[in-house]
Design an enzyme around this catalytic site. Structure first.
Site, short mmCIF file in Angstrom:
data_model
loop_
_atom_site.label_atom_id
_atom_site.label_comp_id
_atom_site.label_asym_id
_atom_site.label_seq_id
_atom_site.Cartn_x
_atom_site.Cartn_y
_atom_site.Cartn_z
N LYS A 38 51.97 52.17 43.75
CA LYS A 38 50.65 52.93 43.22
C LYS A 38 49.60 52.36 44.04
CE LYS A 38 49.98 50.08 39.03
NZ LYS A 38 50.03 50.17 37.61
N ARG A 132 48.64 52.27 25.42
CA ARG A 132 48.12 53.01 26.44
C ARG A 132 48.92 54.50 26.37
NH1 ARG A 132 48.34 50.07 31.97
NH2 ARG A 132 50.51 50.42 31.88
N HIS A 162 56.42 49.26 28.36
CA HIS A 162 55.80 48.15 29.28
C HIS A 162 55.32 47.29 28.44
CE1 HIS A 162 53.86 47.52 33.02
NE2 HIS A 162 52.65 47.11 32.33
N ARG A 218 60.61 46.99 37.05
CA ARG A 218 59.66 47.67 37.90
C ARG A 218 58.58 46.46 38.23
NH1 ARG A 218 59.18 50.08 32.99
NH2 ARG A 218 57.26 49.26 32.54
N TYR A 264 18.84 41.64 51.57
CA TYR A 264 17.87 42.26 50.27
C TYR A 264 17.57 41.42 49.08
CZ TYR A 264 19.32 46.92 52.10
OH TYR A 264 19.53 47.79 53.08
N CYS A 311 25.65 43.49 51.65
CA CYS A 311 25.05 44.76 51.81
C CYS A 311 26.00 45.63 51.95
CB CYS A 311 24.32 44.83 53.25
SG CYS A 311 22.91 43.66 53.36
N MET A 312 25.80 47.07 51.90
CA MET A 312 26.89 47.96 52.14
C MET A 312 27.88 47.95 53.23
SD MET A 312 26.53 52.20 52.05
CE MET A 312 25.85 52.28 50.42
N ASP A 313 27.46 47.36 54.26
CA ASP A 313 28.11 47.32 55.54
C ASP A 313 28.31 46.08 56.21
OD1 ASP A 313 28.42 50.37 55.36
OD2 ASP A 313 26.15 50.26 56.02
#
Length: 384
Positions: A38, A132, A162, A218, A264, A311-313
């Protein structure tokens, strides 16, 4: 290479198969490993991991979403797949068409699904202490079991629960959950149904309780070479290999003077003349802002502190000396005699190791290696 940025993940598939074989050999005779892929294989790549593990002997996969299961089918994966999470009843025919097993724990859900005529494999989930998903009432369990028994198109393929605290070495809840699960299995038998697949153990359970009687365990996080918890590291009887590493290259190097500020908010100010380098990765890639507080990256084998806000990038690091633009840096993994592990990053940021690779976004290309050779490069932005 099918990407044009200087940031990428490397996934060592040989390490993943080695982890799988160690876990499989650790189990009692007759117990198999269901590989959990997953969340895009915990950030490693669901198809590539699944395909490689199938070559290594895995014959059952687990995912969280129907979408994830269908994506594997569309990629050519043919082994059985179980969706561990909730799927809307109106989507059950899609699962049936694709040979995907679904999890059942609600009588109302089953009443809607029972109206369809398509054959459908079901795994009933019992809530034994996780709180859950799952049945926690014997009367509802009997209703569901008998509804399945009455409908020839529905097959009770499996039963599972689980662990909530199997990664804690001193938890009374573990045995309580086992007892509750055993009672539910007895209830199924008393109602006249048999179950082909009983599965309870997660990574922690598979490692700590290999003698438990079940058809499958699992296993997710440990396939990728990570311990289910810090506490468990001392009791794992074999070594796990971290299969994930993250790399980039310096895109800019410059010298700054005392008083100069970085990024920033100008939260970093140089006390002396120093060299800094810019790395093209940021929070949009999953290298989130809080990683800057205690974070380092490896440059030519030296630990270099992240300075200023991520920063973002992009992010910026303080360099020990001038280095060339294009120099490879490592954010996760080994370089020279040093290593930054996923566990280290998790500890620094008060989180768990699961979160770190899962956060790395799809815009970071994945490079897959076997026998130290690149066998595939995936760039989801360019869909290749």
């Amino acid at each position: 290479m099918h990407y044009f940025r200087d940031t990428w993940i490397e996934v060592n598939l040989d390490d993943i198969s080695e982890n799988y074989l160690k876990i499989q050999h650790h189990q009692r005779d007759g117990t198999k490993v269901m590989a959990i892929v997953k969340a895009d294989g915990y950030g490693h790549g669901a198809y590539q991991v699944a395909n490689h593990l199938i070559e290594s002997g895995v014959d059952y996969l687990g995912v969280a979403l129907l979408d994830e299961a269908i994506a594997l089918r569309q990629s050519g994966i043919e082994v059985p797949i179980l969706v561990l999470g909730w799927v809307a009843p109106e989507h059950a025919p899609i699962a049936s068409k694709n040979g995907i097993s679904l999890t059942i724990f609600q009588n109302e859900w089953l009443q809607q699904v029972a109206l369809q005529e398509n054959p459908l494999n079901l795994h009933v989930k019992f809530d034994t202490g996780m709180g859950r998903l799952g049945i926690n009432d014997e009367n509802e369990a009997k209703l569901i079991i008998n509804k399945i028994k009455e409908n020839p198109s529905l097959k009770l393929e499996g039963a599972f629960s689980h662990f909530a605290t199997a990664d804690e070495l001193d938890s009374e809840l573990v045995q309580l959950q086992k007892n509750r699960f055993s009672n539910y299995l007895s209830l199924i038998n008393a109602e006249g149904l048999s179950v082909e697949m009983v599965h309870f153990g997660n990574s922690a359970g598979a490692i700590r309780f290999p003698d438990d009687e079940q058809h499958y365990v699992r296993v997710g996080i440990s396939l990728y070479g990570l311990s289910p918890s810090e506490e468990m590291k001392s009791v794992i009887p074999f070594s796990l290999k971290q299969a994930f590493s993250l790399h980039s290259k310096l895109t800019h190097v410059k010298q700054i003077s005392p008083g100069d500020t970085i990024s920033y908010g100008a939260t970093y100010q140089a006390d002396e003349t120093e060299w800094v380098g810019t790395v093209p990765i940021g929070y949009a890639d999953g290298w989130i802002r809080r990683y800057a507080e205690k974070g380092h990256i490896l440059v030519q084998g030296h630990r270099c502190k992240i300075v200023g806000r991520i920063c973002m990038d992009q992010l910026i690091v303080k360099l020990p000396f001038q280095v060339d633009v294009g120099t490879q840096v490592t954010l996760v993994g080994k370089q020279a005699d040093d290593e930054i592990t996923i566990d280290e990053i998790a500890q620094q940021n008060d989180t768990i190791n699961y979160e770190v690779p899962c956060l790395i976004s799809s815009r970071v290309p994945r490079v897959y290696k076997k026998n130290n050779q690149i066998i595939e490069t995936v760039n989801q932005i360019l869909n290749n």
